[in-house]
Scaffold this motif. Sequence first.
Motif, PDB file in Angstrom:
ATOM      1  N   VAL A  13      38.739  56.622  70.294  1.00 42.56           N
ATOM      2  CA  VAL A  13      39.781  57.461  69.709  1.00 42.56           C
ATOM      3  C   VAL A  13      40.560  58.205  70.783  1.00 42.56           C
ATOM      4  O   VAL A  13      40.037  58.540  71.844  1.00 42.56           O
ATOM      5  CB  VAL A  13      39.211  58.488  68.690  1.00 42.56           C
ATOM      6  CG1 VAL A  13      38.448  57.791  67.589  1.00 42.56           C
ATOM      7  CG2 VAL A  13      38.359  59.546  69.356  1.00 42.56           C
ATOM      8  N   HIS A 166      43.458  54.697  78.363  1.00 37.62           N
ATOM      9  CA  HIS A 166      43.740  55.857  77.496  1.00 37.62           C
ATOM     10  C   HIS A 166      44.618  55.513  76.303  1.00 37.62           C
ATOM     11  O   HIS A 166      45.096  56.408  75.616  1.00 37.62           O
ATOM     12  CB  HIS A 166      44.333  57.037  78.281  1.00 37.62           C
ATOM     13  CG  HIS A 166      43.438  57.508  79.389  1.00 37.62           C
ATOM     14  ND1 HIS A 166      42.152  57.958  79.157  1.00 37.62           N
ATOM     15  CD2 HIS A 166      43.619  57.573  80.738  1.00 37.62           C
ATOM     16  CE1 HIS A 166      41.597  58.289  80.317  1.00 37.62           C
ATOM     17  NE2 HIS A 166      42.465  58.058  81.282  1.00 37.62           N
ATOM     18  N   GLY A 168      43.973  53.916  72.829  1.00 35.51           N
ATOM     19  CA  GLY A 168      42.750  53.648  72.082  1.00 35.51           C
ATOM     20  C   GLY A 168      42.511  52.174  71.800  1.00 35.51           C
ATOM     21  O   GLY A 168      41.392  51.677  71.944  1.00 35.51           O
TER      22      GLY A 168
HETATM   23 MG    MG Z   1      40.662  56.073  74.991  1.00 40.32          MG
END
Ligand code: MG
Length: 195
Positions: A13, A166, A168
Amino acid sequence: MHHKSALLNVIDVEATCWNGQPPPGSLNEIIEIGLTVVDVSARRRVSRHRILVRPARSTVSDFCTELTGLTQAEADQGVTFAEACRMLADEYEAGVRPWASWGEYDRRQFARQCQADGVPYPFGYPTEHTHTNAKAVFTDAHGLRKRPGMAYALRIAGLPLEGRHHRGEDDAWNIAALVLDLAAREAWPTTVPLS
Ligand code: MG
Ligand code: AMP
């Protein structure tokens, strides 16, 4: 619907964030749920998914956009957190399928936010039977003294970082490759499917 599954949900997430603490009245909220479905026995990544989530009590800062590539305008197109959790349960069998993430952050963020928003936790209990911390498994399997970040782990395993770190959806895809690498070394723990 409750049936046994050989599949694993690998989840990563992204959440609203700032350079430091949240501004007064704001809190860290999930804005993207990246999910790669893995067939551990067949040793392959089956499918990749992305659920965009609209934050209710925070906004996407410039800092967060720089980190994750996500903008407020994109997050505005997302579903509510409650709807996202319902989708995880209904479309990805989150309540019965084992899942994995890199570290404990993702699991804790779900627990925190479900509590704060009064949303049913979409994953099965007890946590230690349904969730696997892939970072901890990787650290043991490679005999490392320190737990590595995802990007460093990919380098150690000789795997490419596909896509954007970064993000998701890409993080989940790359973590899934690390899970499969561990499975190939017979180092991935067999989880007991819930019935
Ligand atoms: Mg991530
Ligand atoms: P990751 O899976 O590493 O992309 O990180 C997940 C979430 O953790 C991000 O969406 C941010 O909310 C938070 N996060 C990660 N790295 C940082 C950082 N350097 N500064 C602030 N928040 C961060």
